[in-house]
Motif scaffolding. Sequence first.
Motif, PDB file in Angstrom:
ATOM      1  N   ALA A 181       0.891  -1.218  -0.216  1.00 52.29           N
ATOM      2  CA  ALA A 181      -0.159  -0.028  -0.151  1.00 52.29           C
ATOM      3  C   ALA A 181       1.059   1.124   0.004  1.00 52.29           C
ATOM      4  O   ALA A 181       0.692   2.283  -0.792  1.00 52.29           O
ATOM      5  N   ASP A 182       1.952   1.254   1.025  1.00 53.13           N
ATOM      6  CA  ASP A 182       2.790   2.223   0.808  1.00 53.13           C
ATOM      7  C   ASP A 182       3.551   2.471  -0.568  1.00 53.13           C
ATOM      8  O   ASP A 182       3.585   3.756  -0.824  1.00 53.13           O
ATOM      9  N   GLY A 183       3.997   1.436  -1.079  1.00 52.39           N
ATOM     10  CA  GLY A 183       4.534   1.616  -2.548  1.00 52.39           C
ATOM     11  C   GLY A 183       3.582   2.064  -3.636  1.00 52.39           C
ATOM     12  O   GLY A 183       4.233   2.905  -4.135  1.00 52.39           O
ATOM     13  N   LEU A 184       2.420   1.608  -3.461  1.00 49.96           N
ATOM     14  CA  LEU A 184       1.646   2.104  -4.416  1.00 49.96           C
ATOM     15  C   LEU A 184       1.068   3.720  -4.140  1.00 49.96           C
ATOM     16  O   LEU A 184       1.267   4.380  -5.202  1.00 49.96           O
ATOM     17  N   LYS A 185       1.205   4.065  -2.983  1.00 46.22           N
ATOM     18  CA  LYS A 185       0.924   5.489  -2.622  1.00 46.22           C
ATOM     19  C   LYS A 185       1.761   6.378  -3.116  1.00 46.22           C
ATOM     20  O   LYS A 185       1.807   7.323  -3.673  1.00 46.22           O
ATOM     21  N   VAL A 186       3.353   5.927  -2.752  1.00 40.56           N
ATOM     22  CA  VAL A 186       4.406   6.731  -3.358  1.00 40.56           C
ATOM     23  C   VAL A 186       4.296   6.780  -4.881  1.00 40.56           C
ATOM     24  O   VAL A 186       5.017   7.746  -5.379  1.00 40.56           O
ATOM     25  N   PHE A 187       4.082   5.643  -5.388  1.00 36.52           N
ATOM     26  CA  PHE A 187       4.370   5.580  -6.938  1.00 36.52           C
ATOM     27  C   PHE A 187       3.197   6.394  -7.528  1.00 36.52           C
ATOM     28  O   PHE A 187       3.619   7.121  -8.665  1.00 36.52           O
ATOM     29  N   LEU A 188       2.048   6.888  -6.807  1.00 36.90           N
ATOM     30  CA  LEU A 188       1.280   7.763  -7.549  1.00 36.90           C
ATOM     31  C   LEU A 188       1.441   9.202  -7.140  1.00 36.90           C
ATOM     32  O   LEU A 188       0.614  10.243  -7.402  1.00 36.90           O
ATOM     33  N   GLN A 189       2.237   9.604  -6.246  1.00 37.68           N
ATOM     34  CA  GLN A 189       2.457  10.910  -5.868  1.00 37.68           C
ATOM     35  C   GLN A 189       3.500  11.568  -6.968  1.00 37.68           C
ATOM     36  O   GLN A 189       3.955  10.953  -7.750  1.00 37.68           O
ATOM     37  N   GLU A 190       3.539  12.936  -6.745  1.00 37.55           N
ATOM     38  CA  GLU A 190       4.151  14.009  -7.670  1.00 37.55           C
ATOM     39  C   GLU A 190       5.625  13.869  -7.369  1.00 37.55           C
ATOM     40  O   GLU A 190       5.996  13.743  -6.140  1.00 37.55           O
ATOM     41  N   THR A 191       6.327  13.732  -8.054  1.00 36.24           N
ATOM     42  CA  THR A 191       7.836  13.915  -8.096  1.00 36.24           C
ATOM     43  C   THR A 191       8.252  15.358  -7.998  1.00 36.24           C
ATOM     44  O   THR A 191       8.172  15.859  -9.005  1.00 36.24           O
ATOM     45  N   ILE A 192       8.613  15.812  -6.733  1.00 32.16           N
ATOM     46  CA  ILE A 192       9.114  17.238  -6.696  1.00 32.16           C
ATOM     47  C   ILE A 192      10.587  17.186  -7.041  1.00 32.16           C
ATOM     48  O   ILE A 192      11.441  16.365  -6.370  1.00 32.16           O
ATOM     49  N   ILE A 193      10.958  18.118  -7.910  1.00 31.00           N
ATOM     50  CA  ILE A 193      12.348  18.336  -8.209  1.00 31.00           C
ATOM     51  C   ILE A 193      12.633  19.618  -7.532  1.00 31.00           C
ATOM     52  O   ILE A 193      12.391  20.648  -8.376  1.00 31.00           O
ATOM     53  N   PRO A 194      13.340  20.142  -6.644  1.00 29.49           N
ATOM     54  CA  PRO A 194      13.270  21.450  -6.227  1.00 29.49           C
ATOM     55  C   PRO A 194      13.968  22.285  -7.293  1.00 29.49           C
ATOM     56  O   PRO A 194      15.035  21.689  -8.066  1.00 29.49           O
ATOM     57  N   MET A 202       6.864  10.123 -12.419  1.00 28.89           N
ATOM     58  CA  MET A 202       6.726  11.350 -13.067  1.00 28.89           C
ATOM     59  C   MET A 202       5.922  11.214 -14.351  1.00 28.89           C
ATOM     60  O   MET A 202       5.141  12.239 -14.409  1.00 28.89           O
ATOM     61  N   LEU A 203       5.666  10.123 -14.971  1.00 28.46           N
ATOM     62  CA  LEU A 203       4.886  10.000 -16.398  1.00 28.46           C
ATOM     63  C   LEU A 203       3.389   9.818 -15.690  1.00 28.46           C
ATOM     64  O   LEU A 203       2.426  10.652 -16.027  1.00 28.46           O
ATOM     65  N   VAL A 204       3.197   9.043 -14.639  1.00 30.24           N
ATOM     66  CA  VAL A 204       2.105   8.732 -14.177  1.00 30.24           C
ATOM     67  C   VAL A 204       1.447  10.113 -13.529  1.00 30.24           C
ATOM     68  O   VAL A 204       0.261  10.259 -13.672  1.00 30.24           O
ATOM     69  N   GLY A 205       2.393  10.804 -12.821  1.00 28.95           N
ATOM     70  CA  GLY A 205       1.887  11.970 -12.033  1.00 28.95           C
ATOM     71  C   GLY A 205       1.295  12.838 -13.104  1.00 28.95           C
ATOM     72  O   GLY A 205       0.335  13.674 -12.896  1.00 28.95           O
ATOM     73  N   ARG A 206       2.071  13.060 -14.315  1.00 28.77           N
ATOM     74  CA  ARG A 206       1.264  13.930 -15.326  1.00 28.77           C
ATOM     75  C   ARG A 206       0.100  13.524 -15.717  1.00 28.77           C
ATOM     76  O   ARG A 206      -0.863  14.225 -16.120  1.00 28.77           O
ATOM     77  N   LEU A 207      -0.298  12.022 -15.930  1.00 29.63           N
ATOM     78  CA  LEU A 207      -1.320  11.737 -16.435  1.00 29.63           C
ATOM     79  C   LEU A 207      -2.720  11.677 -15.330  1.00 29.63           C
ATOM     80  O   LEU A 207      -3.431  12.053 -15.645  1.00 29.63           O
ATOM     81  N   THR A 208      -2.154  11.471 -14.048  1.00 28.96           N
ATOM     82  CA  THR A 208      -3.177  11.485 -13.156  1.00 28.96           C
ATOM     83  C   THR A 208      -3.644  12.849 -12.563  1.00 28.96           C
ATOM     84  O   THR A 208      -4.522  13.101 -11.869  1.00 28.96           O
ATOM     85  N   GLY A 209      -2.735  13.649 -12.980  1.00 25.13           N
ATOM     86  CA  GLY A 209      -2.809  15.232 -12.596  1.00 25.13           C
ATOM     87  C   GLY A 209      -2.396  15.725 -11.296  1.00 25.13           C
ATOM     88  O   GLY A 209      -2.651  16.720 -10.799  1.00 25.13           O
TER      89      GLY A 209
END
Lengths: 354, 124
Positions: A67-80, B29-36
């Motif tokens: 569940a944790d893995g799925l959560k982080v996978f769907l999060q936004e990748t922030i590049i400062p 990064m790709l998924v994040g752009r697709l899901t918004g």
Amino acid sequence: MTSFIQSYLGTGFGWFVAHLVYILLIALPLMLAVAMIIYADRKIWAAMALRRGPNVVGPLGLLQSFADGLKVFLQETIIPSAANKGLFLLAPIITFTVALMAWAVIPFDAGLVLADINVGLLYILAISSLGVYGVIISGWASNSKYPFFSAMRASAQMISYEVSIGFVLISVILWSGSFNLSTIVMTQKGYYGDWLGGLGLNGHAFNPLLFPMAIVFFISALAETARAPFDLTEAESELVAGYQTEYSSMSFALFWLGEYANVILMCALNAILFWGGYLPPIDWAPLYYVPGIIWLFAKILFFFFVFSWVKATVPRYRYDQLMRLGWKIFLPLSLFFVFLVSGFLMLTRYGAAG
Amino acid sequence: MVDLSQYLPILLFLAVALGLSSAFVFLPMLVGRLTGSHKPDPEKLSEYECGFPAFEDPRSQFDVRFYLVAILFIIFDLEAAFLFPWSVSLGEIGWAGWTTMMIFIFELVLGLIYAWKKGALDWE
């Protein structure tokens, strides 16, 4: 299996497909093992703190890591915006790649090893040294204060303990006379077999000259993987979350996965170098009916339990204490044991050659 | 001659591991752009500093002792690099080889004692 696949697909391509299957058979269960071992870790700390630990997702909370893995996978990748973007993304890739690569030479059972190279231990040492790059690049590329300080601390800590690990390994190599991990395991067979009526003990740790080195190696393994009580790199009260503070999404998770893959690797190395690897603990014929891989996994899990136990009970070291332990105690001690072990071997085993 | 084909699985493993970890970094990064979920803004992209703008450049001065540790590491790791071939050939080189290496280790221990007395190992 290689020849079976080669008979269908030809020598070259068959070899490629067979080895790809072997690699995936190591890498994918390893990632699964990392997910489960994070869960086990949390459960063990919870039990020692009289808490329940994760118990909601799936039966007994077994699916928590997924569940944790799925959560982080769907999060936004922030590049400062201040980060060096290329290096920033390269660091987790290096960390995780290196954590996986070391498993190529680990013997899971007699003959069950992906690459049975004759300098296996040297390869492990080289690969685990490369782990420092992931740490220092992530700290530098983040261009932020806390990750940078943490990366400095982490890299100094890792290289300090690598020195004593190197000398500990030399003691083992001296005794086994080989860099090959399978040979190192086989030379641990049947300690004191003559005295104990054939029921010898399997493991260099039963050798009084190598037992102190087993302890030094175990503690250095804790420091090398930045586990408690040496987790100064992510001392929350000082450094937020360590060198991965600026990371998010799966890049953040890769540091965790790499860290735990390294922890399992260190547990495996403890088992292989000092506690008989895939051999049963006692050199007694019926025990050999249990497959060697089960013995190895049992030993890895035991050492992992000790890692968790230490994390749950031992307070964190200060940085000067950490450096004192590494440079002023372990380094002279392991150097002295190189002298002691090689001198003993010269007197008993190789003396006639001179 | 060493049979280098033993190392081919390791090369293949490197490719697989690089592929896996790159996928783990770039797929979200790709998924994040697709899901918004990909919504950067200047405040989010600034570096972490407990809720206020950072006071100084993060790449400022740091303690020189980190350099000392790195230099000491190079010395002792090189020593280990000399010890590795020695440790597997001890049977062939005999007492002469053993004595030579012990003199070498003794000299490095002198170096360690010097660094110790100079305070290079102190972190107080």
